[in-house]
Write a protein that holds these residues in place. Sequence first.
Motif, PDB file in Angstrom:
ATOM      1  N   THR A 104     -33.815  -6.220   4.628  1.00 54.16           N
ATOM      2  CA  THR A 104     -32.478  -6.197   5.232  1.00 54.16           C
ATOM      3  C   THR A 104     -31.573  -7.208   4.545  1.00 54.16           C
ATOM      4  OG1 THR A 104     -33.351  -5.526   7.388  1.00 54.16           O
ATOM      5  CG2 THR A 104     -31.177  -6.566   7.367  1.00 54.16           C
ATOM      6  N   TRP A 105     -32.109  -8.377   4.248  1.00 50.07           N
ATOM      7  CA  TRP A 105     -31.339  -9.404   3.542  1.00 50.07           C
ATOM      8  C   TRP A 105     -30.948  -8.940   2.153  1.00 50.07           C
ATOM      9  CZ3 TRP A 105     -32.357 -12.149  -0.976  1.00 50.07           C
ATOM     10  CH2 TRP A 105     -31.515 -13.227  -1.233  1.00 50.07           C
ATOM     11  N   LEU A 106     -31.882  -8.281   1.448  1.00 52.27           N
ATOM     12  CA  LEU A 106     -31.592  -7.780   0.112  1.00 52.27           C
ATOM     13  C   LEU A 106     -30.518  -6.701   0.154  1.00 52.27           C
ATOM     14  CD1 LEU A 106     -35.166  -7.554  -1.465  1.00 52.27           C
ATOM     15  CD2 LEU A 106     -33.295  -9.048  -2.187  1.00 52.27           C
ATOM     16  N   ARG A 107     -30.629  -5.803   1.122  1.00 51.16           N
ATOM     17  CA  ARG A 107     -29.647  -4.731   1.249  1.00 51.16           C
ATOM     18  C   ARG A 107     -28.249  -5.306   1.477  1.00 51.16           C
ATOM     19  NH1 ARG A 107     -32.059  -2.226   4.924  1.00 51.16           N
ATOM     20  NH2 ARG A 107     -30.750  -2.708   6.706  1.00 51.16           N
ATOM     21  N   ARG A 108     -28.169  -6.298   2.336  1.00 44.56           N
ATOM     22  CA  ARG A 108     -26.880  -6.935   2.601  1.00 44.56           C
ATOM     23  C   ARG A 108     -26.371  -7.693   1.375  1.00 44.56           C
ATOM     24  NH1 ARG A 108     -28.390  -9.350   8.628  1.00 44.56           N
ATOM     25  NH2 ARG A 108     -28.272  -7.346   9.745  1.00 44.56           N
ATOM     26  N   SER A 109     -27.305  -8.293   0.630  1.00 39.55           N
ATOM     27  CA  SER A 109     -26.915  -9.035  -0.571  1.00 39.55           C
ATOM     28  C   SER A 109     -26.332  -8.104  -1.623  1.00 39.55           C
ATOM     29  CB  SER A 109     -28.124  -9.785  -1.153  1.00 39.55           C
ATOM     30  OG  SER A 109     -28.602 -10.751  -0.240  1.00 39.55           O
ATOM     31  N   PHE A 110     -26.970  -6.940  -1.824  1.00 37.67           N
ATOM     32  CA  PHE A 110     -26.455  -5.975  -2.784  1.00 37.67           C
ATOM     33  C   PHE A 110     -25.077  -5.470  -2.351  1.00 37.67           C
ATOM     34  CE2 PHE A 110     -31.024  -5.123  -4.067  1.00 37.67           C
ATOM     35  CZ  PHE A 110     -30.865  -5.670  -5.336  1.00 37.67           C
ATOM     36  N   ALA A 111     -24.934  -5.198  -1.064  1.00 36.90           N
ATOM     37  CA  ALA A 111     -23.643  -4.729  -0.554  1.00 36.90           C
ATOM     38  C   ALA A 111     -22.562  -5.781  -0.777  1.00 36.90           C
ATOM     39  CB  ALA A 111     -23.756  -4.382   0.926  1.00 36.90           C
ATOM     40  N   ALA A 112     -22.897  -7.033  -0.502  1.00 32.89           N
ATOM     41  CA  ALA A 112     -21.940  -8.124  -0.701  1.00 32.89           C
ATOM     42  C   ALA A 112     -21.578  -8.274  -2.174  1.00 32.89           C
ATOM     43  CB  ALA A 112     -22.523  -9.434  -0.173  1.00 32.89           C
ATOM     44  N   THR A 113     -22.558  -8.067  -3.055  1.00 27.41           N
ATOM     45  CA  THR A 113     -22.292  -8.163  -4.490  1.00 27.41           C
ATOM     46  C   THR A 113     -21.316  -7.097  -4.937  1.00 27.41           C
ATOM     47  OG1 THR A 113     -24.513  -9.065  -4.896  1.00 27.41           O
ATOM     48  CG2 THR A 113     -23.341  -8.147  -6.790  1.00 27.41           C
ATOM     49  N   TYR A 114     -21.485  -5.874  -4.429  1.00 24.47           N
ATOM     50  CA  TYR A 114     -20.540  -4.804  -4.773  1.00 24.47           C
ATOM     51  C   TYR A 114     -19.133  -5.151  -4.293  1.00 24.47           C
ATOM     52  CZ  TYR A 114     -24.391  -1.703  -6.115  1.00 24.47           C
ATOM     53  OH  TYR A 114     -25.470  -1.145  -6.743  1.00 24.47           O
ATOM     54  N   VAL A 115     -19.037  -5.746  -3.106  1.00 26.46           N
ATOM     55  CA  VAL A 115     -17.725  -6.135  -2.581  1.00 26.46           C
ATOM     56  C   VAL A 115     -17.103  -7.215  -3.466  1.00 26.46           C
ATOM     57  CG1 VAL A 115     -16.516  -7.233  -0.654  1.00 26.46           C
ATOM     58  CG2 VAL A 115     -18.263  -5.501  -0.202  1.00 26.46           C
ATOM     59  N   LEU A 116     -17.912  -8.179  -3.891  1.00 26.35           N
ATOM     60  CA  LEU A 116     -17.405  -9.244  -4.766  1.00 26.35           C
ATOM     61  C   LEU A 116     -16.949  -8.682  -6.110  1.00 26.35           C
ATOM     62  CD1 LEU A 116     -19.991 -12.098  -4.084  1.00 26.35           C
ATOM     63  CD2 LEU A 116     -17.594 -12.028  -3.388  1.00 26.35           C
ATOM     64  N   LEU A 117     -17.719  -7.733  -6.660  1.00 18.72           N
ATOM     65  CA  LEU A 117     -17.331  -7.123  -7.927  1.00 18.72           C
ATOM     66  C   LEU A 117     -16.047  -6.322  -7.771  1.00 18.72           C
ATOM     67  CD1 LEU A 117     -20.858  -5.965  -9.162  1.00 18.72           C
ATOM     68  CD2 LEU A 117     -19.419  -7.711 -10.227  1.00 18.72           C
ATOM     69  N   ALA A 118     -15.888  -5.675  -6.623  1.00 23.92           N
ATOM     70  CA  ALA A 118     -14.648  -4.947  -6.348  1.00 23.92           C
ATOM     71  C   ALA A 118     -13.478  -5.917  -6.278  1.00 23.92           C
ATOM     72  CB  ALA A 118     -14.763  -4.166  -5.042  1.00 23.92           C
ATOM     73  N   GLY A 119     -13.693  -7.071  -5.653  1.00 24.54           N
ATOM     74  CA  GLY A 119     -12.642  -8.086  -5.574  1.00 24.54           C
ATOM     75  C   GLY A 119     -12.275  -8.628  -6.939  1.00 24.54           C
ATOM     76  N   ARG A 120     -13.284  -8.838  -7.777  1.00 24.94           N
ATOM     77  CA  ARG A 120     -13.008  -9.321  -9.124  1.00 24.94           C
ATOM     78  C   ARG A 120     -12.216  -8.304  -9.926  1.00 24.94           C
ATOM     79  NH1 ARG A 120     -17.931 -10.812 -13.119  1.00 24.94           N
ATOM     80  NH2 ARG A 120     -18.001  -8.538 -13.291  1.00 24.94           N
TER      81      ARG A 120
END
Length: 203
Positions: free
Chosen positions: A181-197
């Motif tokens: 669950t932590w990994l899934r959330r981490s990947f999702a957060a990474t995609y959001v950060l990349l979208a922000g960048r």
Amino acid sequence: MSIAFLLTTLVIVATPGTGAVYSIAAGLSRGSRAGIIAAFGCTLGVIPHMIAAITGLAAILNASAVAFETIKWLGIAYLLFLAWQTLRDRSLIQAEEDAAPLSSWRVIRTAILINVLNPKLTIFFFAFLPQFVPAGDPSGTWQMVGLSLVFMAFTFLVFALYGVFAATMRARVLGRPKVMTWLRRSFAATYVLLAGRLALESR
């Protein structure tokens, strides 16, 4: 082919980005085969940018604010969709391999879209490749094709290594719901950060 080109390409490809993150996620959730397939898809996603750079379409993209912004926001929307999909994807906590052809196609399709919907990659090709091709060289186009193929080869090899390495860690984390669950959330957060960048990027 210069050492400078090879080293620069390696640094650029090895720097974690959307394609690398997706290859790692694929390897971790479905095994080394999926990680390699994801790397292959990301490599295919480079082809449109290569063609754009060689044919001069990158110059149009660089000059047209509307074209650049359109592709950029499509890319942002897709990254946010991936984040949402990752949060909902229960396959990341399943211990079984999913080798169905349809699943393989989905991995390739997603990987291709990740790289296609990135206008900075086209402009990168437009600015990067010409530096290593002598001005006025009649074989310049073919040299750019050759350099692009080398870039694609590096992309596949590095991303495949990311995916396979992630797959080797799979057995250590599968069956641990909290970790997954932590990994899934981490990947999702990474995609959001990349979208922000990407949203902050300009021509």
